[in-house]
Design a protein around this motif. Structure first.
Motif, PDB file in Angstrom:
ATOM      1  N   PHE A  13       0.631  -1.498  -0.114  1.00 39.69           N
ATOM      2  CA  PHE A  13       0.720  -0.140   0.040  1.00 39.69           C
ATOM      3  C   PHE A  13       0.771   1.289   0.012  1.00 39.69           C
ATOM      4  CE2 PHE A  13      -2.380   3.104   1.976  1.00 39.69           C
ATOM      5  CZ  PHE A  13      -3.785   3.620   1.477  1.00 39.69           C
ATOM      6  N   LEU A  14       1.613   1.152   0.875  1.00 40.39           N
ATOM      7  CA  LEU A  14       2.654   2.687   0.995  1.00 40.39           C
ATOM      8  C   LEU A  14       3.307   2.358  -0.275  1.00 40.39           C
ATOM      9  CD1 LEU A  14       4.325   2.126   4.628  1.00 40.39           C
ATOM     10  CD2 LEU A  14       2.738   4.003   3.771  1.00 40.39           C
ATOM     11  N   LEU A  15       3.502   1.412  -1.077  1.00 43.12           N
ATOM     12  CA  LEU A  15       4.666   1.766  -2.674  1.00 43.12           C
ATOM     13  C   LEU A  15       3.558   2.330  -3.302  1.00 43.12           C
ATOM     14  CD1 LEU A  15       6.856  -1.640  -2.628  1.00 43.12           C
ATOM     15  CD2 LEU A  15       7.534   1.182  -2.745  1.00 43.12           C
ATOM     16  N   GLY A  16       2.623   1.394  -3.256  1.00 45.17           N
ATOM     17  CA  GLY A  16       1.532   1.850  -4.152  1.00 45.17           C
ATOM     18  C   GLY A  16       0.680   3.316  -3.626  1.00 45.17           C
ATOM     19  N   THR A  19       4.162   5.576  -4.875  1.00 45.87           N
ATOM     20  CA  THR A  19       4.020   5.346  -6.728  1.00 45.87           C
ATOM     21  C   THR A  19       2.767   6.689  -7.371  1.00 45.87           C
ATOM     22  OG1 THR A  19       4.585   3.331  -6.833  1.00 45.87           O
ATOM     23  CG2 THR A  19       3.115   4.183  -8.788  1.00 45.87           C
ATOM     24  N   ASN A  20       1.703   6.680  -6.911  1.00 45.47           N
ATOM     25  CA  ASN A  20       0.563   7.790  -6.870  1.00 45.47           C
ATOM     26  C   ASN A  20       1.257   8.806  -6.598  1.00 45.47           C
ATOM     27  OD1 ASN A  20      -2.572   7.917  -7.918  1.00 45.47           O
ATOM     28  ND2 ASN A  20      -2.801   8.411  -5.772  1.00 45.47           N
ATOM     29  N   LEU A  21       2.167   9.173  -5.712  1.00 42.63           N
ATOM     30  CA  LEU A  21       2.595  10.614  -6.286  1.00 42.63           C
ATOM     31  C   LEU A  21       3.428  11.020  -7.059  1.00 42.63           C
ATOM     32  CD1 LEU A  21       2.773  10.422  -1.891  1.00 42.63           C
ATOM     33  CD2 LEU A  21       1.217  12.219  -3.035  1.00 42.63           C
ATOM     34  N   PHE A  22       4.359   9.726  -7.070  1.00 42.97           N
ATOM     35  CA  PHE A  22       5.676  10.555  -7.533  1.00 42.97           C
ATOM     36  C   PHE A  22       5.897  10.121  -9.226  1.00 42.97           C
ATOM     37  CE2 PHE A  22       6.677  10.271  -2.971  1.00 42.97           C
ATOM     38  CZ  PHE A  22       6.823  12.189  -3.043  1.00 42.97           C
ATOM     39  N   VAL A  23       4.795   9.384  -9.638  1.00 40.01           N
ATOM     40  CA  VAL A  23       5.274   8.696 -10.974  1.00 40.01           C
ATOM     41  C   VAL A  23       3.705   8.595 -11.887  1.00 40.01           C
ATOM     42  CG1 VAL A  23       5.237   7.016 -11.881  1.00 40.01           C
ATOM     43  CG2 VAL A  23       6.537   6.999  -9.814  1.00 40.01           C
ATOM     44  N   THR A  24       4.223   9.561 -12.403  1.00 44.83           N
ATOM     45  CA  THR A  24       3.391  10.179 -13.319  1.00 44.83           C
ATOM     46  C   THR A  24       3.896   9.848 -14.718  1.00 44.83           C
ATOM     47  OG1 THR A  24       3.498  13.013 -12.261  1.00 44.83           O
ATOM     48  CG2 THR A  24       2.461  12.560 -14.547  1.00 44.83           C
ATOM     49  N   PHE A  25       2.623   8.923 -15.726  1.00 45.51           N
ATOM     50  CA  PHE A  25       3.072   8.582 -16.571  1.00 45.51           C
ATOM     51  C   PHE A  25       2.463   9.389 -18.170  1.00 45.51           C
ATOM     52  CE2 PHE A  25       2.123   4.733 -14.780  1.00 45.51           C
ATOM     53  CZ  PHE A  25       2.654   4.096 -15.041  1.00 45.51           C
ATOM     54  N   PRO A  26       3.234   9.363 -19.017  1.00 47.05           N
ATOM     55  CA  PRO A  26       3.049  10.164 -20.145  1.00 47.05           C
ATOM     56  C   PRO A  26       1.296  10.205 -20.482  1.00 47.05           C
ATOM     57  CG  PRO A  26       4.189   8.668 -20.870  1.00 47.05           C
ATOM     58  CD  PRO A  26       4.045   8.236 -19.597  1.00 47.05           C
ATOM     59  N   ASN A  27       1.133  11.571 -21.279  1.00 46.95           N
ATOM     60  CA  ASN A  27       0.169  11.719 -21.554  1.00 46.95           C
ATOM     61  C   ASN A  27       0.077  11.152 -23.123  1.00 46.95           C
ATOM     62  OD1 ASN A  27      -1.051  12.829 -19.649  1.00 46.95           O
ATOM     63  ND2 ASN A  27      -0.279  14.889 -20.366  1.00 46.95           N
ATOM     64  N   MET A  45       7.890  -0.266 -10.052  1.00 47.25           N
ATOM     65  CA  MET A  45       8.600  -1.927 -10.427  1.00 47.25           C
ATOM     66  C   MET A  45       8.597  -2.516  -8.878  1.00 47.25           C
ATOM     67  SD  MET A  45       8.162  -2.286 -13.720  1.00 47.25           S
ATOM     68  CE  MET A  45       8.913  -4.284 -12.949  1.00 47.25           C
ATOM     69  N   SER A  46       8.971  -1.477  -8.364  1.00 43.61           N
ATOM     70  CA  SER A  46       8.989  -2.716  -6.899  1.00 43.61           C
ATOM     71  C   SER A  46       7.023  -2.464  -6.465  1.00 43.61           C
ATOM     72  CB  SER A  46       9.880  -1.418  -5.591  1.00 43.61           C
ATOM     73  OG  SER A  46      10.440  -0.892  -5.870  1.00 43.61           O
ATOM     74  N   HIS A  47       6.812  -1.618  -6.824  1.00 45.05           N
ATOM     75  CA  HIS A  47       4.838  -2.372  -6.274  1.00 45.05           C
ATOM     76  C   HIS A  47       4.795  -3.486  -6.839  1.00 45.05           C
ATOM     77  CE1 HIS A  47       1.359  -1.268  -5.226  1.00 45.05           C
ATOM     78  NE2 HIS A  47       0.693  -0.598  -6.188  1.00 45.05           N
ATOM     79  N   ILE A  48       5.617  -3.415  -8.001  1.00 44.12           N
ATOM     80  CA  ILE A  48       4.601  -5.077  -8.557  1.00 44.12           C
ATOM     81  C   ILE A  48       5.111  -6.041  -8.309  1.00 44.12           C
ATOM     82  CG2 ILE A  48       4.423  -5.977 -11.092  1.00 44.12           C
ATOM     83  CD1 ILE A  48       4.578  -2.846 -12.544  1.00 44.12           C
TER      84      ILE A  48
END
Length: 126
Positions: A13-16, A19-27, A45-48
């Motif tokens: 959950f923490l990794l998720g 990821t939600n806070l610091f990873v932004t997928f390209p539009n 990748m750590s989350h996965i």
């Protein structure tokens, strides 16, 4: 093992959330572009990877509960395994589509897995 699964789910959950806070997928990328991007993101990748390890742990716990003929843990581990499996499916679809409702699905399935293992731990102690 139920306690280990609960702790692993909290780490997941923490990794998720990170990821939600610091990873932004390209539009506007395609499914393949999203997965190529995902492979370059250490948090994601750590989350996965933790999710896959949780799936293996959930399968092992189900097998152990059937070997021990423990009705309580058959139910708790089965619900946990199903929830983790559904979280993985919705997570995979989320990477492909970036649909926010799938992120919500991951969170809901995380909660059901955590509640399942928590219920098993609580009932085992009483």
């Amino acid at each position: 093992q139920g306690i280990g699964m609960a702790i692993g789910l909290c780490v997941e959950f923490l990794l998720g959330m990170l990821t939600n806070l610091f990873v932004t997928f390209p539009n506007g990328g395609s499914e393949n572009q999203h997965w190529e991007f995902a492979r370059t993101q250490i948090l994601l990748m750590s989350h996965i990877i933790i999710g896959m390890l949780l799936m293996i742990g959930a399968i092992v716990l189900v097998i152990r509960s059937y070997q021990l003929k423990d009705r309580l843990w058959k139910i708790a581990s089965g619900l946990g395994l199903g929830s983790i499996g559904l979280a993985i499916v919705t997570g995979s679809e989320f990477v492909s589509s970036q649909a926010g409702v799938l992120s919500l699905g991951m969170a809901i399935f995380f909660l059901t897995a955590l509640i399942s293992y928590g219920w098993g731990i609580y009932q085992s102690k009483s």
